[in-house]
Design an enzyme around this catalytic site. Structure first.
Site, mmCIF file in Angstrom:
data_model
loop_
_atom_site.group_PDB
_atom_site.id
_atom_site.type_symbol
_atom_site.label_atom_id
_atom_site.label_comp_id
_atom_site.label_asym_id
_atom_site.label_seq_id
_atom_site.Cartn_x
_atom_site.Cartn_y
_atom_site.Cartn_z
ATOM 1 N N TYR A 9 -119.536 -44.430 35.399
ATOM 2 C CA TYR A 9 -118.271 -44.429 36.149
ATOM 3 C C TYR A 9 -118.524 -43.946 37.577
ATOM 4 O O TYR A 9 -118.541 -42.759 37.867
ATOM 5 C CB TYR A 9 -117.207 -43.576 35.452
ATOM 6 C CG TYR A 9 -115.887 -43.614 36.201
ATOM 7 C CD1 TYR A 9 -115.226 -44.829 36.376
ATOM 8 C CD2 TYR A 9 -115.325 -42.476 36.770
ATOM 9 C CE1 TYR A 9 -114.049 -44.904 37.098
ATOM 10 C CE2 TYR A 9 -114.136 -42.540 37.484
ATOM 11 C CZ TYR A 9 -113.510 -43.758 37.645
ATOM 12 O OH TYR A 9 -112.346 -43.842 38.369
ATOM 13 N N GLU B 115 -110.642 -48.348 34.379
ATOM 14 C CA GLU B 115 -110.336 -46.910 34.420
ATOM 15 C C GLU B 115 -111.333 -46.161 33.543
ATOM 16 O O GLU B 115 -111.826 -46.705 32.559
ATOM 17 C CB GLU B 115 -108.922 -46.659 33.902
ATOM 18 C CG GLU B 115 -107.830 -47.334 34.712
ATOM 19 C CD GLU B 115 -107.871 -46.947 36.172
ATOM 20 O OE1 GLU B 115 -107.905 -45.725 36.453
ATOM 21 O OE2 GLU B 115 -107.909 -47.836 37.039
ATOM 22 N N ASN C 68 -113.111 -38.317 39.592
ATOM 23 C CA ASN C 68 -112.065 -37.515 38.941
ATOM 24 C C ASN C 68 -112.442 -37.121 37.517
ATOM 25 O O ASN C 68 -111.877 -36.203 36.945
ATOM 26 C CB ASN C 68 -110.713 -38.242 38.974
ATOM 27 C CG ASN C 68 -110.746 -39.588 38.269
ATOM 28 O OD1 ASN C 68 -111.579 -39.825 37.387
ATOM 29 N ND2 ASN C 68 -109.860 -40.484 38.646
ATOM 30 N N LYS D 131 -114.789 -44.532 45.361
ATOM 31 C CA LYS D 131 -115.014 -43.341 46.196
ATOM 32 C C LYS D 131 -116.418 -43.365 46.788
ATOM 33 O O LYS D 131 -116.636 -42.923 47.905
ATOM 34 C CB LYS D 131 -114.838 -42.066 45.356
ATOM 35 C CG LYS D 131 -113.422 -41.878 44.880
ATOM 36 C CD LYS D 131 -113.333 -40.725 43.897
ATOM 37 C CE LYS D 131 -111.990 -40.686 43.222
ATOM 38 N NZ LYS D 131 -111.771 -41.835 42.296
#
Ligand SMILES: *[C@@H]1O[C@H](CO)[C@@H](O)[C@H](O)[C@H]1NC(C)=O
Ligand SMILES: *[C@@H]1O[C@H](CO)[C@@H](O)[C@H](O)[C@H]1NC(C)=O
Length: 355
Positions: free
Chosen positions: A246, A132, A240, A250
Site C-alpha cells: 500500500y 483502499e 494512513n 502520497k
C-alpha cells in the site's frame, strides 16, 4: 451347391467392387481429414487451449457502479494503453452479455443486496476492484466465493492496478533539481492524533522544522500544489495505514511529482524497493529514532552532493503518477485479453488475503 471361387456370378462381382470402393474412399477421406485438420487425428497431441485473438475479440466489460458514485469519461484503451479496444460500459443492460463485471468494493460493500443475484454466464468473470487499504475496506466477509479475479494495488492481484510506477526513459537525460529554499513539508487531511504517523511527526518536529499543509493548517490550493511543495527538500509521504504494497498517491503524486525527496512511513523498506530504487526515498525505519532521522535530513541539507544522489535515478526513470479510473478499466481489459478464456478461477477467501 454354391461355390464362390469357381463361378463368379455378377452379384459376387458387385460385392467385390463395393468393398473395393469402400476401402478406397475410407483411405481417401482419412487422408483429406489429416490434411485439412491435423489436430483432430487421434494420434496427434491434444489441441492447445483456445486463445483469444486480441484483434478479433471485442470483450464487453461492465462497470457495475461508478466508483464512489462519481462518473468519469470512459476512454479508449487503444489510446490509453495502445491495445485493442474493449467495449467498456456502465449500462447494466449489458449484464447478460458481459464477459466481465467489475465491482468497486466500496459501492457494493454496504450489504450483499448490492451484488446482483441474477444468473451469470458460465464464462462471465466477476472482478473485485479496490484501491483502499484493508483498514478502510469493510464487510469483506460476504465477498468470499463470489469473485473470479482480484484487482487492486497488491502486486499479487490478478489485475495489478498500482497508484503509480516508474517508466524507463528511452534515453538517459540530465537531471535538474528545482530550486529548494525550504526543508520538510507534509500535507495531511486526515489528522488522527492517535495514529502512528501523527505521533511520529510530533516527535520529529522537536528536532527539525516541518511545515504542515492542509485542513486547519497552511493552505495548499490544488493548483499551487506543485509550486509550493517543490520548494521543499523533503516531503513526508506517510501512509494512513501500514499494509503490504500500500503505497499511495502520497508518494507517487505528492512527493515524486513535486520533485522532492520522499521520507516514507508505510510497509517495510524492502516492500518499497519492489517499486522504487533504494536511493529514491528515505524510510523512517532506517533510523532508530525520529531524532536521528532529523539529524540525517539536516546533514543532507548541508551536503548538496549527498542530497543530489536522491535524484540520480531520474536520469533513467520517470514516475507515472496519473492513474485515472479509466486507465484501471483498461488494465482490466488488457488482462482479460491475454487470459485464457476457458480457465475456471474463483477467489475463495478474499477476507483472508486482503489484510
Ligand atoms: C464492440 O461491441 C459493442 C457492443 O456489441 C459495439 O457497440 C461496438 O461497436 C463493438 N466494437 C467493435 C470495434 O467491434
Ligand atoms: C466464477 O466464480 C463463481 C463463484 O465462485 C463460479 O461459480 C464460476 O464458475 C466462476 N466462473 C469462472 C469463469 O471461473
Amino acid at each position: 451347391m454354391y461355390s464362390f471361387g469357381q463361378r463368379k456370378t455378377p452379384a459376387s462381382w458387385l460385392i467385390f467392387i463395393i468393398l473395393l470402393l469402400q476401402v478406397l474412399s475410407t483411405l481417401l477421406f482419412s487422408y483429406v481429414c489429416d490434411f485439412r485438420m491435423p489436430g483432430t487425428a487421434s494420434s496427434m497431441p491434444p489441441p492447445p487451449p483456445p486463445t483469444r485473438k486480441p484483434e478479433a475479440s471485442n470483450l464487453t466489460l461492465l462497470l457495475w457502479s461508478w466508483p464512489f458514485r462519481a462518473r468519469f469519461p470512459i476512454r479508449r484503451c487503444s489510446e490509453l494503453l495502445g491495445i485493442p479496444d474493449c467495449h467498456i460500459t456502465a449500462n447494466r443492460m449489458w449484464y447478460p452479455k458481459a464477459d466481465a463485471v467489475i465491482f468497486h468494493h466500496y459501492d457494493v460493500s454496504r450489504s450483499p443486496r448490492y451484488l446482483p443475484r441474477l444468473p451469470r454466464l458460465p464464462s462471465q468473470r466477476w472482478i473485485w476492484f479496490n484501491l483502499e487499504p484493508p483498514t478502510y475496506t469493510r464487510n469483506l466477509h460476504f465477498m468470499d466465493n463470489m469473485f473470479n479475479l482480484t484487482m487492486s494495488y497488491r502486486r499479487d492481484s490478478d489485475i495489478f492496478t498500482p497508484y503509480g510506477w516508474l517508466d524507463v526513459l528511452p534515453a538517459p537525460r540530465t537531471v535538474t533539481i528545482p530550486p529548494k529554499s525550504k526543508l520538510v513539508a507534509w500535507a495531511v487531511s486526515n489528522w488522527n492524533p492517535a495514529s502512528h504517523r501523527v505521533k511520529y511527526y510530533q516527535e520529529l518536529k522537536k528536532y527539525i522544522q516541518v511545515d504542515i499543509y492542509g485542513y486547519q493548517n497552511l493552505p495548499l490550493p490544488r493548483k499551487k500544489h506543485l509550486t509550493v511543495l517543490s520548494q521543499y527538500k523533503f516531503y513526508l509521504a506517510f501512509e494512513n495505514s501500514v499494509h503490504e504494497d500500500y503505497i499511495s498517491e502520497k508518494l507517487w503524486k505528492t512527493a515524486l511529482l513535486a520533485e522532492t525527496v520522499p521520507v516514507v512511513c508505510g510497509p517495510p523498506r524492502k516492500n518499497y524497493e519492489r517499486f522504487l530504487p533504494p536511493d529514491a526515498f528515505i524510510h523512517i525505519n532506517d533510523f532508530p529514532t525520529a531524532q536521528e532521522l532529523a539529524l540525517f535530513l539536516q546533514e543532507l541539507d548541508w551536503n548538496s552532493e549527498r542530497y543530489e544522489r536522491y535524484f540520480q535515478w531520474r536520469s533513467q526513470l520517470t514516475p507515472v503518477e496519473h492513474t485515472p479510473w479509466s486507465l484501471h478499466l483498461c488494465q482490466a481489459c488488457r488482462a482479460l485479453q491475454i487470459m485464457n478464456p476457458a480457465r475456471y478461477q474463483t477467489v475463495p477467501a478474499l477476507s483472508k488475503w486482503f489484510r
